[in-house]
Design a protein around this motif. Sequence first.
Motif, PDB file in Angstrom:
ATOM      1  N   CYS A   1       0.650  -1.312   0.071  1.00 12.10           N
ATOM      2  CA  CYS A   1      -0.111  -0.156  -0.003  1.00 12.10           C
ATOM      3  C   CYS A   1       0.940   1.310  -0.134  1.00 12.10           C
ATOM      4  O   CYS A   1       0.354   2.164  -0.639  1.00 12.10           O
ATOM      5  CB  CYS A   1      -0.931   0.148   1.318  1.00 12.10           C
ATOM      6  SG  CYS A   1      -2.098  -1.293   1.434  1.00 12.10           S
ATOM      7  N   THR A   2       2.009   1.394   0.702  1.00  9.32           N
ATOM      8  CA  THR A   2       2.869   2.413   0.910  1.00  9.32           C
ATOM      9  C   THR A   2       4.237   2.360   0.107  1.00  9.32           C
ATOM     10  O   THR A   2       4.912   3.186  -0.155  1.00  9.32           O
ATOM     11  CB  THR A   2       3.189   2.619   2.525  1.00  9.32           C
ATOM     12  OG1 THR A   2       3.949   1.465   2.749  1.00  9.32           O
ATOM     13  CG2 THR A   2       1.902   2.693   3.355  1.00  9.32           C
ATOM     14  N   GLY A   3       4.559   1.006  -0.425  1.00  8.16           N
ATOM     15  CA  GLY A   3       5.877   0.804  -0.851  1.00  8.16           C
ATOM     16  C   GLY A   3       6.884   0.872   0.000  1.00  8.16           C
ATOM     17  O   GLY A   3       8.386   0.840  -0.446  1.00  8.16           O
ATOM     18  N   SER A   4       6.781   0.739   1.207  1.00  9.84           N
ATOM     19  CA  SER A   4       7.722   0.887   2.397  1.00  9.84           C
ATOM     20  C   SER A   4       8.258  -0.509   2.518  1.00  9.84           C
ATOM     21  O   SER A   4       7.751  -1.467   2.599  1.00  9.84           O
ATOM     22  CB  SER A   4       6.805   1.210   3.706  1.00  9.84           C
ATOM     23  OG  SER A   4       8.067   1.135   4.694  1.00  9.84           O
ATOM     24  N   LEU A   5       9.749  -0.557   2.298  1.00  8.18           N
ATOM     25  CA  LEU A   5      10.670  -1.721   2.460  1.00  8.18           C
ATOM     26  C   LEU A   5      11.208  -1.893   3.855  1.00  8.18           C
ATOM     27  O   LEU A   5      11.776  -0.767   4.295  1.00  8.18           O
ATOM     28  CB  LEU A   5      11.402  -1.821   1.356  1.00  8.18           C
ATOM     29  CG  LEU A   5      12.276  -3.320   1.110  1.00  8.18           C
ATOM     30  CD1 LEU A   5      11.113  -4.329   0.655  1.00  8.18           C
ATOM     31  CD2 LEU A   5      13.285  -3.086   0.023  1.00  8.18           C
ATOM     32  N   GLN A   6      11.210  -2.708   4.785  1.00 10.57           N
ATOM     33  CA  GLN A   6      11.784  -2.832   6.018  1.00 10.57           C
ATOM     34  C   GLN A   6      12.182  -4.139   6.278  1.00 10.57           C
ATOM     35  O   GLN A   6      11.912  -5.025   5.629  1.00 10.57           O
ATOM     36  CB  GLN A   6      10.945  -2.110   6.851  1.00 10.57           C
ATOM     37  CG  GLN A   6       9.482  -3.201   7.039  1.00 10.57           C
ATOM     38  CD  GLN A   6       8.419  -2.431   8.157  1.00 10.57           C
ATOM     39  OE1 GLN A   6       8.427  -1.185   8.226  1.00 10.57           O
ATOM     40  NE2 GLN A   6       7.718  -3.093   8.683  1.00 10.57           N
ATOM     41  N   LEU A   7      12.830  -4.319   7.420  1.00 11.52           N
ATOM     42  CA  LEU A   7      13.350  -5.429   7.798  1.00 11.52           C
ATOM     43  C   LEU A   7      12.127  -6.355   8.315  1.00 11.52           C
ATOM     44  O   LEU A   7      11.072  -5.799   9.106  1.00 11.52           O
ATOM     45  CB  LEU A   7      14.347  -5.689   9.068  1.00 11.52           C
ATOM     46  CG  LEU A   7      15.809  -5.003   8.859  1.00 11.52           C
ATOM     47  CD1 LEU A   7      16.485  -5.009   9.932  1.00 11.52           C
ATOM     48  CD2 LEU A   7      16.263  -5.970   7.704  1.00 11.52           C
ATOM     49  N   SER A   8      12.002  -7.877   8.166  1.00 11.11           N
ATOM     50  CA  SER A   8      10.936  -8.578   8.480  1.00 11.11           C
ATOM     51  C   SER A   8      11.080  -8.590  10.045  1.00 11.11           C
ATOM     52  O   SER A   8      12.354  -8.661  10.660  1.00 11.11           O
ATOM     53  CB  SER A   8      11.101  -9.965   8.031  1.00 11.11           C
ATOM     54  OG  SER A   8      12.382 -10.626   8.339  1.00 11.11           O
ATOM     55  N   ARG A   9      10.053  -9.190  10.433  1.00 10.24           N
ATOM     56  CA  ARG A   9      10.018  -9.475  12.221  1.00 10.24           C
ATOM     57  C   ARG A   9      11.098 -10.374  12.445  1.00 10.24           C
ATOM     58  O   ARG A   9      11.868 -10.394  13.593  1.00 10.24           O
ATOM     59  CB  ARG A   9       8.571  -9.832  12.604  1.00 10.24           C
ATOM     60  CG  ARG A   9       8.537 -10.158  14.108  1.00 10.24           C
ATOM     61  CD  ARG A   9       7.177 -10.586  14.438  1.00 10.24           C
ATOM     62  NE  ARG A   9       6.022  -9.777  14.133  1.00 10.24           N
ATOM     63  CZ  ARG A   9       4.895  -9.845  14.653  1.00 10.24           C
ATOM     64  NH1 ARG A   9       4.434 -11.006  15.026  1.00 10.24           N
ATOM     65  NH2 ARG A   9       4.041  -8.955  14.427  1.00 10.24           N
ATOM     66  N   GLN A  10      11.190 -11.535  11.718  1.00 12.26           N
ATOM     67  CA  GLN A  10      12.074 -12.658  11.985  1.00 12.26           C
ATOM     68  C   GLN A  10      13.555 -12.002  11.942  1.00 12.26           C
ATOM     69  O   GLN A  10      14.347 -12.395  12.974  1.00 12.26           O
ATOM     70  CB  GLN A  10      11.781 -13.649  11.018  1.00 12.26           C
ATOM     71  CG  GLN A  10      10.678 -14.837  11.127  1.00 12.26           C
ATOM     72  CD  GLN A  10       9.481 -13.893  10.587  1.00 12.26           C
ATOM     73  OE1 GLN A  10       9.516 -12.762   9.566  1.00 12.26           O
ATOM     74  NE2 GLN A  10       8.211 -14.446  10.629  1.00 12.26           N
ATOM     75  N   ALA A  11      13.807 -11.260  10.853  1.00 12.44           N
ATOM     76  CA  ALA A  11      15.190 -10.694  10.735  1.00 12.44           C
ATOM     77  C   ALA A  11      15.319  -9.788  12.043  1.00 12.44           C
ATOM     78  O   ALA A  11      16.763  -9.720  12.526  1.00 12.44           O
ATOM     79  CB  ALA A  11      15.521  -9.874   9.437  1.00 12.44           C
ATOM     80  N   THR A  12      14.586  -8.920  12.335  1.00 15.29           N
ATOM     81  CA  THR A  12      14.574  -8.105  13.566  1.00 15.29           C
ATOM     82  C   THR A  12      15.055  -8.867  14.640  1.00 15.29           C
ATOM     83  O   THR A  12      15.864  -8.483  15.437  1.00 15.29           O
ATOM     84  CB  THR A  12      13.404  -7.183  13.695  1.00 15.29           C
ATOM     85  OG1 THR A  12      13.360  -6.455  12.534  1.00 15.29           O
ATOM     86  CG2 THR A  12      13.868  -6.027  14.580  1.00 15.29           C
ATOM     87  N   GLN A  13      14.291  -9.924  14.978  1.00 11.74           N
ATOM     88  CA  GLN A  13      14.335 -10.796  15.993  1.00 11.74           C
ATOM     89  C   GLN A  13      15.576 -11.328  16.242  1.00 11.74           C
ATOM     90  O   GLN A  13      16.329 -11.328  17.355  1.00 11.74           O
ATOM     91  CB  GLN A  13      13.462 -11.993  16.219  1.00 11.74           C
ATOM     92  CG  GLN A  13      12.009 -11.287  16.588  1.00 11.74           C
ATOM     93  CD  GLN A  13      10.983 -12.255  16.267  1.00 11.74           C
ATOM     94  OE1 GLN A  13      11.090 -13.385  15.635  1.00 11.74           O
ATOM     95  NE2 GLN A  13       9.646 -12.369  17.238  1.00 11.74           N
ATOM     96  N   ARG A  14      16.210 -11.804  14.926  1.00 12.30           N
ATOM     97  CA  ARG A  14      17.571 -12.188  14.822  1.00 12.30           C
ATOM     98  C   ARG A  14      18.784 -11.440  15.097  1.00 12.30           C
ATOM     99  O   ARG A  14      19.933 -11.833  16.020  1.00 12.30           O
ATOM    100  CB  ARG A  14      17.859 -13.037  13.551  1.00 12.30           C
ATOM    101  CG  ARG A  14      18.965 -13.860  13.571  1.00 12.30           C
ATOM    102  CD  ARG A  14      18.996 -15.027  12.532  1.00 12.30           C
ATOM    103  NE  ARG A  14      20.347 -15.845  12.792  1.00 12.30           N
ATOM    104  CZ  ARG A  14      20.723 -16.723  12.096  1.00 12.30           C
ATOM    105  NH1 ARG A  14      19.676 -17.248  11.237  1.00 12.30           N
ATOM    106  NH2 ARG A  14      21.728 -17.367  12.046  1.00 12.30           N
TER     107      ARG A  14
END
Length: 451
Positions: A412-425
């Motif tokens: 919807c916004t085109g926003s790209l960010q770290l996934s939850r799993q990658a952030t947890q790691r």
Amino acid sequence: MSELPCASLEQLREQLAQGVPAGRSDDDSVRRQWWAALATLQEDFLLPCGAQPGVWLAAPLPALYEPPLLQQLQGWVWAPAQLGDLLQVSSPLLPPGVTAGAAATGGFQRLPLLEGDGTDPLLLVITPRLQVAMALLGGPAHRRLVVRFDPPTLSAALSLLDERLQRSDQEQGQRLRHAIQALGPLQSDEQLAQRFWPRLAERLAAMAPSLTLQPLVHRSASPSPSPSSELALLEALTHEVRTPLATIRTLIRSLLRRSDLPELVRQRLRQIDGECSEQIDRFGLIFLAAELQRQPLSDAQALARTDLAQLLQQLEPVWRQQLLRRSLVLELNCSPDLPLVLSDPARLETVLGGLVDRFSRGLPAGAAVQLSLRPAGARLKLRFSATETVLAESTAAGGVERVGPVLSWNPCTGSLQLSRQATQRLFHSLGGRLAERAGNDLTVFFPVAPH
């Protein structure tokens, strides 16, 4: 008799490094040297020569980025197959109007990157008045930038690439031969190296230290023997995105040292500097997350006693300014006399900054990002919350799609960010544990350091 394998680009890097002292840099610092060397080569040596014919060869992504050079020089780029259409017309990796198949009038031809070629950057430029080869190579803590101008080394490098093309793509091999022959006699400037290295040192000195230039990567001494090509490509792309941003920021900071700038211009330049720094941080964090995905998950971490409360207070002005650009407010509240925690303070700064960015992206203007640090038994609890109790519609549950093992994308916004799993790691590698709830609320727990 079986056909002999093609020479690898890794062999070429090793050939260029013959006789060069071993490196002692980490990956992040040697990449800054590469960015500075690219800018020095193009801005201080190639562009001042004016319009001239020439050829350039690079891997694993295009290294030249100045439009006049891309238009007047013929190029060949060994790139991963996963790049797909990114190197075609209207690619974000190329300036407007430069197409990937326009080697006859500039631009470059794309060639396949083979197993054993490696993903370190490599560049050769041959013009009648300037010939140079650049490469990065070396293991962890022994990384180095190699720049060669001497004709014997460059001749050997071109012979190796010619041999490779004759075995893998004879048509392109013949085109490269004809392009080099059309240059005529080459003039070799014996003083070029003596002029290049001081200019490079000046450019590096102008890249003032900041949060974004702290070492992000601590490579494993024994990396996975068969890393995912998708992650290797992601790492290469993050570095290529940061290259022009670092150059822009360096130029802006040199302008800000002038005393004759109107205050409005100075304010705008500071805003651009902040945006560049924020995106360099962001892509550096993506690189670190990709690196962690390629390493085995382990509980054995080299952590140190860290004053988390003091660290948050030091970072508060930076985050406050970052959020202000989105019309958001920061509120920090730390309990008094908090104990130290176990973490990695050098990387923790960047990872926490990435979490602030990730948490605040879905918040509407006027919201306040609230950070609180409190005791929680044998841990300290760092909680992120917001005054707005409802997320923006664009970040509602189900609106985010996972893109590979590291990234998430909001269509919807085109926003790209770290996934939850990658952030947890990421936080696991820093001794922390991330707990994320529905709505504007997430918490990171850090173990209290023993006395």
